[in-house]
Each structure stands twice: as C-alpha cells, then as structure tokens.
Design an enzyme around this catalytic site. Structure first.
Site, PDB file in Angstrom:
ATOM      1  N   CYS A  99       5.066   1.234   5.587  1.00  0.00           N
ATOM      2  CA  CYS A  99       4.353   2.495   5.305  1.00  0.00           C
ATOM      3  C   CYS A  99       4.367   3.468   6.484  1.00  0.00           C
ATOM      4  O   CYS A  99       3.908   4.602   6.353  1.00  0.00           O
ATOM      5  CB  CYS A  99       2.899   2.206   4.947  1.00  0.00           C
ATOM      6  SG  CYS A  99       2.739   1.105   3.562  1.00  0.00           S
ATOM      7  N   HIS A 118      -3.947   5.693   6.641  1.00  0.00           N
ATOM      8  CA  HIS A 118      -3.073   5.110   5.613  1.00  0.00           C
ATOM      9  C   HIS A 118      -4.010   4.396   4.631  1.00  0.00           C
ATOM     10  O   HIS A 118      -4.893   3.644   5.053  1.00  0.00           O
ATOM     11  CB  HIS A 118      -2.088   4.122   6.241  1.00  0.00           C
ATOM     12  CG  HIS A 118      -1.449   3.220   5.233  1.00  0.00           C
ATOM     13  ND1 HIS A 118      -0.751   3.707   4.156  1.00  0.00           N
ATOM     14  CD2 HIS A 118      -1.442   1.864   5.098  1.00  0.00           C
ATOM     15  CE1 HIS A 118      -0.325   2.693   3.422  1.00  0.00           C
ATOM     16  NE2 HIS A 118      -0.729   1.573   3.967  1.00  0.00           N
ATOM     17  N   GLU A 165      10.258   2.816   1.821  1.00  0.00           N
ATOM     18  CA  GLU A 165      10.594   1.397   1.713  1.00  0.00           C
ATOM     19  C   GLU A 165      11.041   1.095   0.283  1.00  0.00           C
ATOM     20  O   GLU A 165      11.039  -0.042  -0.149  1.00  0.00           O
ATOM     21  CB  GLU A 165       9.453   0.507   2.184  1.00  0.00           C
ATOM     22  CG  GLU A 165       8.118   0.748   1.557  1.00  0.00           C
ATOM     23  CD  GLU A 165       7.040  -0.146   2.149  1.00  0.00           C
ATOM     24  OE1 GLU A 165       7.153  -1.365   1.970  1.00  0.00           O
ATOM     25  OE2 GLU A 165       6.094   0.375   2.769  1.00  0.00           O
TER      26      GLU A 165
END
Ligand code: HMG
Length: 367
Positions: free
Chosen positions: A116, A241, A84
């Site tokens: 993400c 994550h 990103e």
C-alpha cells in the site's frame, strides 16, 4: 526549483461501478454485522464487475486529474503508477495507462511496488524529481490504484475495496508536499502475495502490530523532541492509510499513549483531526495504494491556503512514511469532490447473492 514550487496541481479520483454494504457479507458468512460495522469500522466494499479492471480504474482517475490541469500531455515528463494489482510481471501498469491516454514520447514511465506504500513512493519520487531540477520544469502524472480482494471467507474479506487517485505534480495549486518526511521500514511477512497467487496471504495479528509500530516510529520522528500534542494541533487533518477504520483508531490511540497524552486529549484529537478524513474510505473499502490518498483528497477539500495536513503511509512488508502537505490556493474549490459524489451516486449496490455470483465470475475470468 524550490519545494514551494512543487506539489499537487490537480486531483482525480475514481471508484468502480459496484458496491456492497458489509451487512450483506455478514449475512453470507453468518457473522454478527456489528463485527464488521463496529468491530472493524467498515461500511461498504467497492467491487469491480468482470469486464472492469485496474487499467479502467487507474486510467479514468488519470483522465479526471488531467482534465483539471491547465497543462498539455507534452508538458508531462513522467508517469508513475503505484499499485499491487499489477497485470504483468514485466510491463508496468503505467504503460497500460499511457496507452489509454495516448501518452508517448520523452516521458519516464514506470510502476512502483511496495504494497500500500507504492502510491506514496510514486508521489514522493515525482516531487523529488521536480525539486532536484532533473524534471526541467516538466510535470508528472502519478496514479495510485488498486483492487483489494481476499479469498472468500478470509478474515480480511470485509475490508475489501477498490479505488484510484491520480495527481498531476506540478505547481502546488492544490497542495505543497513538504520536502521533510520521516520513513520507517522493517522486513516482515505480515501480508504478501507470492507470484502466481490470486489472493494475499495474511498474518492478521502480525499486520496490526507492524502497522502500529510503524505509526509510533513515524509520529515520534515527526515530533522530533517537540511536544507531540502541539505538533498534532497544527494540522487541520491527520490522515492515515486505512485498511479498515478501526486500525487507524487503534494506531492513533497508541501514538497518543506512547506520547503520554491523556485519554481525553487522544479522543479529542482523534475525533477532530483523524476520524473525519475517513468518510470516503468507508465508501471505497481498502484500496491499498489509493487508501491514504483518498483520505488526503477528502481532507484537502475546502482548506484555506496554508492549512496543513499530515499523511501517514503504511505498506506491508513493511515500509512506512509520514509526510506533511500544505494547502494551496485552489484547495478551497475542491473540484475533485464531484468524482466521489458522482461515482457513489451512479454505482450499483449488490446483495449477498449478487456478490456470490460476482466472485464466481471473477474466479472463472482468472482461471
Ligand atoms: P478477525 O481476526 O476475524 O477479527 O479479523 P477479530 O476477531 O480480531 O475482531 C475484529 C474486531 O471486531 C475486534 O475488535 C472484536 O472485538 C470486534 P478489537 O478487539 O480489535 O477492538 N468484534 C465485534 N464488535 C462488535 N460486535 C460484535 C463483534 N465481534 C467482534 N459482534 C483482521 C480482523 C484485521 C485480522 C482481518 O480483517 C484481516 O486479516 N484484515 C486484513 C489485514 C489488515 O487489514 N491488516 C491491517 C494492517 S496491515 C495494512 O494496513 C496493509 C494492507 O492494507 C495491505 C498492504 O499494505 O498492501 C492490509
């Protein structure tokens, strides 16, 4: 081509040349350092000097992964970069990386965007491409790379970071990526960066709720009516994550509560299987697409063939997916560990005033 013949053949990682302990940021913002250290669970923020950018970060991780793979550039049929931190609205980051690596020819080259979650999508697409037979036995180079910067003073500032992970997807020397995965997505504006803006807009509280909902849905789907605690026990590590470590703790505890585990069981699973995989994340800070895969790379180190790892991916917007990996014969060697050890040993620590100067330089470079 079957799933057992596809997976991660080599791994390369890269962290940028600067880092700042979160206590320095706390002193700059007049905040109790324990808010960042304990409240969020953060330790260090990886930072990039003005002359070092996403192309350097991604390309070096890719070089390192390729150097540990026994194939040649001609054996690659795909380069996919999840990020990103795009440098262009049209030209994919994969083209910039391919240029650095001298990669051209009969090769599919593209960038994947879903906050993400983009790196996970790139990895899955590469695996599915090989499993489908469309790859005609070519390998894929997959990179997840990001530089996470918030506006100065933003509540997200202590969670900043940067990092890159690259995988060659080929025979599963390091790990098989299981064909079964479980996705969950819901449109939301929890974290987004409109075109032309340098920093993300964040609804912090909403982002926490979205992340937790995604985790509960994905872990429920993974358990599929079986005893979820037993399902968790079969994993040597459960990776998430990691926007900041406390987020992972909150989400895992909720998963356990919804599943009806006792507080002791939740704590035991968290301490044994979740928390140990976040050591490298504490050194990188949030590296968006790379964050989960830095945790997975750490968890795979030294595993015996057949040991399993769960990987929960979350990207704002929001999309999520849980995957299972199985260690292959060369996970034990953990050749990629030296990437983190060397980068961390070599990087320069900046203090609060160095950070102020750096942010000024980044602003003028962006103007
Ligand atoms: P905040 O609102 O300033 O923090 O920022 P807070 O007031 O909620 O405090 C945080 C914690 O510190 C709390 O603990 C406090 O009690 C504690 P909790 O109650 O939550 O357990 N605390 C202290 N602890 C010890 N000593 C003290 C002290 N003071 C307070 N003295 C926020 C928090 C998460 C909102 C902010 O960091 C933020 O906006 N972060 C960015 C968004 C984010 O990371 N969201 C996570 C989910 S979304 C995601 O993961 C996607 C993402 O990676 C992007 C993508 O997909 O591309 C972000």
């Amino acid at each position: 081509m079957t799933s057992t013949e596809t997976g991660i053949a080599s791994i390369g990682l890269h962290l940028p040349p600067l880092a700042m302990p979160v206590e320095e940021l706390a002193s700059l913002r007049g905040v109790d350092p324990d808010k960042y250290l304990v409240g969020l669970g953060c330790s260090e923020i990886s930072l990039c000097p003005p002359e070092f950018g996403i192309v350097d970060l991604a390309s070096e991780a890719a070089r390192r992964a390729l150097s540990r793979w026994d194939g040649d550039l001609e054996d690659l049929g795909m380069i996919a970069v999840g990020t990103e931190t795009a440098v262009d609205m049209s030209r994919p980051l994969s083209a910039f990386v391919a240029e650095e690596l001298g990669l051209a020819g009969p090769i599919r080259s593209y960038e994947v965007k879903h906050a993400c979650y983009g790196g996970t999508l790139a990895l899955r697409q590469a695996c599915e491409w090989r499993m489908s037979g469309a790859a005609r036995d070519k390998a894929a180079l997959v990179v997840a790379a990001d530089i996470a910067l918030y506006e100065q003073g933003d509540p997200g500032e202590p969670t900043q970071g940067a990092g890159a992970v690259a995988f060659v997807v080929d025979r599963p020397e390091i790990a098989t990526v299981g064909i079964d995965s479980h996705a969950w997505s819901e449109p939301a504006f929890d974290f987004y960066r409109p075109v032309g803006e340098s920093y993300p807009r964040v609804d912090g509280k909403l982002s926490l709720e979205c992340y937790k909902k995604a985790a509960v849905e994905c872990f429920n789907a993974l358990a599929e009516g079986r005893d979820p605690a037993e399902v968790m026990e079969r994993f040597s590590a459960i990776c998430f994550h990691v926007p900041f470590p406390k987020m992972v703790r909150k989400a895992f505890h909720l998963v356990g509560e919804v599943a009806g585990w006792s507080a002791e069981k939740i704590q035991q699973l968290y301490s044994e299987k979740v928390e140990p995989s976040m050591l490298w994340n504490r050194l990188s800070g949030n590296s968006y697409t790379a964050s989960l895969w830095i945790a997975v790379a750490q968890a795979l180190q030294g595993l015996k063939a057949g040991e399993q790892v769960a990987a929960f991916s979350y990207g704002s917007g929001f999309g999520s997916e849980i995957l299972s990996l199985e260690a292959g014969p060369r996970a034990r060697e953990a050749a990629w560990s030296q990437d983190i050890e060397r980068d961390v040993a070599r990087r320069t620590r900046v203090d609060a005033s160095g950070y102020d100067l750096l942010r000024g330089a980044v602003r003028s470079a962006a103007a």
